[in-house]
Design a protein around this motif. Structure first.
Motif, PDB file in Angstrom:
ATOM      1  N   LEU A 430      11.662  -9.827  -0.506  1.00 18.84           N
ATOM      2  CA  LEU A 430      12.858 -10.007   0.305  1.00 18.84           C
ATOM      3  C   LEU A 430      13.380  -8.707   0.891  1.00 18.84           C
ATOM      4  N   GLN A 431      12.762  -7.618   0.497  1.00 19.38           N
ATOM      5  CA  GLN A 431      13.281  -6.325   0.944  1.00 19.38           C
ATOM      6  C   GLN A 431      13.357  -6.297   2.458  1.00 19.38           C
ATOM      7  N   VAL A 432      14.458  -5.780   2.963  1.00 18.29           N
ATOM      8  CA  VAL A 432      14.612  -5.839   4.399  1.00 18.29           C
ATOM      9  C   VAL A 432      14.816  -4.500   5.075  1.00 18.29           C
ATOM     10  N   SER A 433      15.091  -3.488   4.275  1.00 16.92           N
ATOM     11  CA  SER A 433      15.234  -2.195   4.896  1.00 16.92           C
ATOM     12  C   SER A 433      13.836  -1.723   5.267  1.00 16.92           C
ATOM     13  N   GLU A 434      13.625  -1.401   6.506  1.00 19.10           N
ATOM     14  CA  GLU A 434      12.247  -1.267   6.960  1.00 19.10           C
ATOM     15  C   GLU A 434      11.920   0.028   7.669  1.00 19.10           C
ATOM     16  N   ILE A 435      10.641   0.344   7.632  1.00 27.29           N
ATOM     17  CA  ILE A 435      10.131   1.437   8.443  1.00 27.29           C
ATOM     18  C   ILE A 435       8.962   0.888   9.265  1.00 27.29           C
ATOM     19  N   VAL A 436       8.636   1.562  10.322  1.00 25.77           N
ATOM     20  CA  VAL A 436       7.502   1.150  11.138  1.00 25.77           C
ATOM     21  C   VAL A 436       6.480   2.273  11.126  1.00 25.77           C
ATOM     22  N   VAL A 437       5.250   1.949  10.739  1.00 23.96           N
ATOM     23  CA  VAL A 437       4.194   2.960  10.698  1.00 23.96           C
ATOM     24  C   VAL A 437       2.997   2.458  11.511  1.00 23.96           C
ATOM     25  N   PHE A 438       2.026   3.345  11.707  1.00 18.98           N
ATOM     26  CA  PHE A 438       0.919   2.990  12.582  1.00 18.98           C
ATOM     27  C   PHE A 438      -0.431   3.200  11.932  1.00 18.98           C
ATOM     28  N   THR A 439      -1.395   2.345  12.305  1.00 17.93           N
ATOM     29  CA  THR A 439      -2.779   2.523  11.873  1.00 17.93           C
ATOM     30  C   THR A 439      -3.419   3.558  12.796  1.00 17.93           C
ATOM     31  N   PRO A 440      -4.631   4.036  12.439  1.00 17.75           N
ATOM     32  CA  PRO A 440      -5.273   5.050  13.283  1.00 17.75           C
ATOM     33  C   PRO A 440      -5.450   4.570  14.731  1.00 17.75           C
ATOM     34  N   ASN A 441      -5.683   3.274  14.944  1.00 18.57           N
ATOM     35  CA  ASN A 441      -5.787   2.861  16.343  1.00 18.57           C
ATOM     36  C   ASN A 441      -4.476   2.367  16.946  1.00 18.57           C
ATOM     37  N   GLY A 442      -3.385   2.784  16.341  1.00 22.21           N
ATOM     38  CA  GLY A 442      -2.093   2.601  16.996  1.00 22.21           C
ATOM     39  C   GLY A 442      -1.419   1.260  16.770  1.00 22.21           C
ATOM     40  N   GLU A 443      -1.978   0.441  15.874  1.00 25.60           N
ATOM     41  CA  GLU A 443      -1.349  -0.837  15.583  1.00 25.60           C
ATOM     42  C   GLU A 443      -0.119  -0.582  14.704  1.00 25.60           C
ATOM     43  N   SER A 444       0.997  -1.235  15.021  1.00 25.67           N
ATOM     44  CA  SER A 444       2.189  -0.966  14.213  1.00 25.67           C
ATOM     45  C   SER A 444       2.286  -1.944  13.048  1.00 25.67           C
ATOM     46  N   LYS A 445       2.786  -1.445  11.926  1.00 26.07           N
ATOM     47  CA  LYS A 445       3.008  -2.272  10.740  1.00 26.07           C
ATOM     48  C   LYS A 445       4.428  -2.025  10.258  1.00 26.07           C
ATOM     49  N   THR A 446       5.109  -3.092   9.922  1.00 25.32           N
ATOM     50  CA  THR A 446       6.441  -2.940   9.363  1.00 25.32           C
ATOM     51  C   THR A 446       6.338  -2.963   7.848  1.00 25.32           C
ATOM     52  N   MET A 447       6.902  -1.953   7.211  1.00 27.23           N
ATOM     53  CA  MET A 447       6.831  -1.849   5.756  1.00 27.23           C
ATOM     54  C   MET A 447       8.250  -1.676   5.205  1.00 27.23           C
ATOM     55  N   PRO A 448       8.461  -2.067   3.940  1.00 27.51           N
ATOM     56  CA  PRO A 448       9.775  -1.817   3.366  1.00 27.51           C
ATOM     57  C   PRO A 448       9.998  -0.322   3.189  1.00 27.51           C
ATOM     58  N   LYS A 449      11.259   0.073   3.270  1.00 22.72           N
ATOM     59  CA  LYS A 449      11.604   1.462   3.048  1.00 22.72           C
ATOM     60  C   LYS A 449      11.194   1.852   1.629  1.00 22.72           C
ATOM     61  N   GLY A 450      10.640   3.037   1.471  1.00 23.85           N
ATOM     62  CA  GLY A 450      10.199   3.463   0.146  1.00 23.85           C
ATOM     63  C   GLY A 450       8.735   3.149  -0.110  1.00 23.85           C
ATOM     64  N   ALA A 451       8.075   2.481   0.833  1.00 21.04           N
ATOM     65  CA  ALA A 451       6.666   2.142   0.654  1.00 21.04           C
ATOM     66  C   ALA A 451       5.832   3.416   0.564  1.00 21.04           C
ATOM     67  N   THR A 452       4.728   3.313  -0.168  1.00 21.49           N
ATOM     68  CA  THR A 452       3.859   4.471  -0.353  1.00 21.49           C
ATOM     69  C   THR A 452       2.552   4.271   0.410  1.00 21.49           C
TER      70      THR A 452
END
Ligand code: MN
Length: 765
Positions: A430-452
């Motif tokens: 349910l975590q909703v605080s989010e960050i957006v990160v990218f794969t090497p080919n530029g695809e974006s992924k939304t992850m919870p804040k604090g993700a490793t």
């Protein structure tokens, strides 16, 4: 009565066999309660107009109502109102506030029938069809739901969520059910209030948020606060009311230039001011340790525009933004762009903070009508727009919410998870605080804040996760446990020889990673447990020590294991070695008690004081009030030296601190020799009260948190639980209030803990 609303067709035509037989004579047939119920139903039918496509739809809703009304007949709520007012209100929320359809309204009307009356799911199916019946089934609590057994509660929650993965509507109706119960919570006995309010803030508010139901989430939070901390709630509420005129005055100055500008540009829009919720103010006050008066962003301005069909919504959002910032200067680091990358729960909007008149920062939220509806109605609206193919344009493929549901299904299908674990896992989901990160080919992924890095590896694929050894984050080699941040580009490095470790579980935050790691460990673990057990038993046999419970009481904590299985599997996997086993086994209970350190000062002035007639012994045990020097922060064991200051206190430095050296040189006469002593116990007994949601392992966790702190010793720990809530007092010895604060903060952050406060403190020797 019913003639006032002919369109709703609300004349009470009771089908034979259901209610007719029990009707009282006509003259008295509508007493006050019945009249009220009838009015509420009429209103519901009116509200259903947009979702009823035919007279048949109205009929089905009527049938559901008659059936439920009859089934709950004679039963009252705590408030004294007829029970049926509850299903009616839930149905109303379902259609008006969430925007669901006819079947959901029927299920809402029927949702308590199976649970509270003799009717069965089969009866419902017989009358209303399989779909409505399965929804009602999903809404029916398991038998014994009100027992004090936490796992029962968890089972119920799991049951609801299992239905959720097939039919999200069940979950939405459950939220409506909870919302009405919260709105009428005042009629419940106090201890029930506490339990329900706690559950609401722990699970239902995040659930509503996850499904994009912002308005409902906010109401959950506020109502929950109202019952958990009534005084604080009322204070904030009062202050908001007191400051209202000021805000209105300000908005009257702030809005007109914007209105004018938008009109000039032929934009159709509505502008409104929103005050922050009581809960979010309260939370901010707590988090930042500030007073109500110190919170500067008490309100936000919202602009909802009707997009012109020819230009993409996204461009129009930025257009509105640029018009506003022509008037008021924006704060550069406060732009939140959820238009390009929507939140995982579907939320889209452009937020910015601008400098308003009188030097006041104001948040402005910019949304299209469609975005606004999604924000208000969440999931239901999201699907509506998806079906109609009116998506906001190039929003980047699959919606995050779909992905979440897919993930949830995956998690739900994971085998043999017990209900409590499941609930915790779901909470992670349910975590909703989010960050957006990218794969090497530029695809974006939304992850919870604090993700490793590790979370990210599992996000890509479980096979990648299981083989991960590290990553290149923005081209820099980075370890698995490192936290990732918004904007990072991450390439996971893998090795065929790598495999998941128990420790990994401590360095992940997503449910997905957790599920996969656990699955792997379970498979692998069974072998390891056996291997570990053999190893340990052999060692113990060598020593001639029988495997008694007290052995494990010493061994498990010493090797940071919470169960025998964990200990064995760590041992079998080679994660721990039995170094120091002899020492651990020899430990007796007494040695667990921490030593209390204090400082002893030799009195350098005693030679001077002989003239006053007292001699050596009176000064020997002299104790000074002392403070630790901030320049070097000595801790027990360090070689230290004291300096008498003007106020009589002694400032204690490390002997090798350069300030100490300087002071010695300049004020040699003020030196107070000091050494650490562990003989004299100087500490304070403090009692803290803890309250929270009961769960397996809470006691163990609390003990671990507290005893993990240096110099803290628990004197007593009482915990008792009732109705899924635990309450307890912990008496502990601390050296200072600072220690206590640290402990309280740690306890507060433990899973499930709701409230921690100090009750009394006394000084002991
Ligand atoms: Mn209910």
């Amino acid at each position: 009565m019913s003639d006032s609303s002919p369109s709703s067709g609300a004349v009470l035509t009771v089908p034979a066999g259901l209610a007719g037989a029990e009707r009282k004579p006509a003259a008295e047939s509508y007493d006050k309660d019945e009249l009220m119920v009838q009015q509420q139903f009429d209103e519901l039918l009116e509200r259903c107009a947009p979702i009823c496509k035919s007279e048949e739809d109205y009929d089905r809703i009527r049938q559901a109502f008659y059936f439920a009304n009859e089934a709950h007949k004679g039963v009252k709520r705590h408030s004294g109102e007829p029970y049926i007012t509850h299903p009616l209100a839930v149905a109303r929320i379902v259609v008006v506030e969430i925007g669901l359809g006819v079947k959901s309204v029927m299920a809402a009307l029927l949702h308590d029938v199976v649970e509270d009356t003799d009717y069965t799911v089969e009866d419902i199916e017989h009358r209303f069809g399989a779909k409505v019946a399965s929804m009602v089934d999903g809404l029916t609590k398991l038998e014994g739901a009100f027992s004090q057994d936490i796992s029962k509660q968890a089972e119920n929650f799991k049951k609801m969520l299992l239905t959720l993965s097939d039919d999200i509507r069940v979950c939405l109706i459950k939220i409506a059910d909870r919302l009405h119960n919260m709105r009428t919570l005042g009629a419940m006995p106090k201890h029930k209030q506490m339990k329900i309010a706690s559950e609401t803030i722990y699970l239902f508010a995040p659930l509503a948020h996850r499904l994009g139901l912002y308005t409902i989430k906010t109401e959950f939070e506020d109502l929950s606060l109202k019952y958990r901390f009534p005084d604080e709630y009322n204070q904030i509420k009062q202050k908001l009311a007191d400051t209202e005129p000021q805000r209105l005055q300000f908005i009257e100055k702030f809005n007109p230039p914007i209105i004018e500008k938008l009109k000039e540009n032929n934009i159709e829009f509505e502008i409104s001011g929103r005050v922050k919720s009581v809960y979010s103010i309260w939370k901010k006050m707590k988090r930042k340790q500030v007073s109500f008066e110190e919170i500067y962003d008490l309100f936000a301005i919202r602009i909802v525009f009707k997009p012109s069909p020819l230009i993409p919504e996204k461009s129009q959002c930025w257009h509105v933004y640029s018009l506003i910032t022509d008037i008021y200067k924006p704060k550069p680091d406060r732009i939140r762009d959820w238009v390009n990358i929507p939140k995982a729960n579907g939320y889209e909007a452009l937020h910015c903070t601008v400098m308003g008149p009188e030097g006041i920062w104001v948040e402005v939220q910019i949304r299209s009508v469609r975005m606004d509806e999604i924000a208000e109605r969440g999931f239901a609206a999201h699907w509506k727009y998806k079906m109609e193919g009116k998506g906001g344009g190039e929003v980047g493929g699959d919606n995050e919410l779909d992905q979440w549901l897919a993930q949830l299904r995956e998690a739900l299908n994971s085998p043999s998870e017990d209900a409590v674990e499941f609930m915790d896992n779901f909470k992670l989901n349910l975590q909703v605080s989010e960050i957006v990160v990218f794969t090497p080919n530029g695809e974006s992924k939304t992850m919870p804040k604090g993700a490793t890095v590790l979370d990210f590896a599992y996000e890509i694929h479980s096979k990648i996760g299981n083989r991960a050894i590290g990553a290149k984050v923005n081209y820099k080699i980075t370890p698995l446990y490192a936290e990732i941040h918004t904007g990072d580009q991450i390439e996971i490095l893998t090795s065929q020889n790598a495999h998941p470790q128990v420790e990994w579980l401590d360095h992940i935050t997503t449910a997905k990673a957790r599920t996969h790691i656990k699955q792997f460990l379970k498979r692998d673990g069974e072998n390891n447990i056996l291997r570990g057990q053999e190893l340990f038993e052999a060692e113990m046999k060598k020593r001639g020590v029988p495997l008694q419970a007290r052995v494990f009481r010493k061994v498990l904590p010493a090797y940071h294991s919470s169960s025998k299985d964990e200990f064995y599997s760590k041992l079998g996997a080679g994660i721990i070695r039995l170094d120091g086993l002899d020492k651990i086994l020899k430990q007796n209970a007494a040695s667990k008690i921490m030593k209390y350190w204090t400082l002893q000062f030799a009195n350098p002035f005693r030679f001077l004081s002989s003239s006053s007639g007292t001699d050596g012994h009176s000064a020997e045990a002299d104790e000074y009030e002392y403070v630790m020097a901030e320049c070097c922060n000595p801790i027990p064991g360090d070689e230290v030296v004291g300096f008498k200051m003007d106020d009589g206190k002694v400032e204690v430095h490390k002997k090798n601190c350069h300030n100490a050296v300087k002071l010695s040189a300049q004020h040699g006469d003020r030196i107070v020799p000091a050494k650490w002593s562990s003989e004299k116990v100087m500490s304070y007994l403090a009692v803290i009260e803890v309250r929270g949601i009961d769960r397996v392992g809470i006691l163990y966790d609390l003990a671990k948190i507290i005893s993990g702190e240096l110099n803290i010793n628990i004197r007593e720990l009482h915990i008792h639980s009732h109705d899924g809530i635990f309450e307890g007092t912990i008496s502990l010895y601390v050296r200072s209030s600072e220690d206590l604060k640290v402990i309280m903060d740690k306890v507060r952050s433990a899973k499930g803990v709701e409230k921690v406060n100090r009750t009394e403190a006394s000084m002991v020797d």
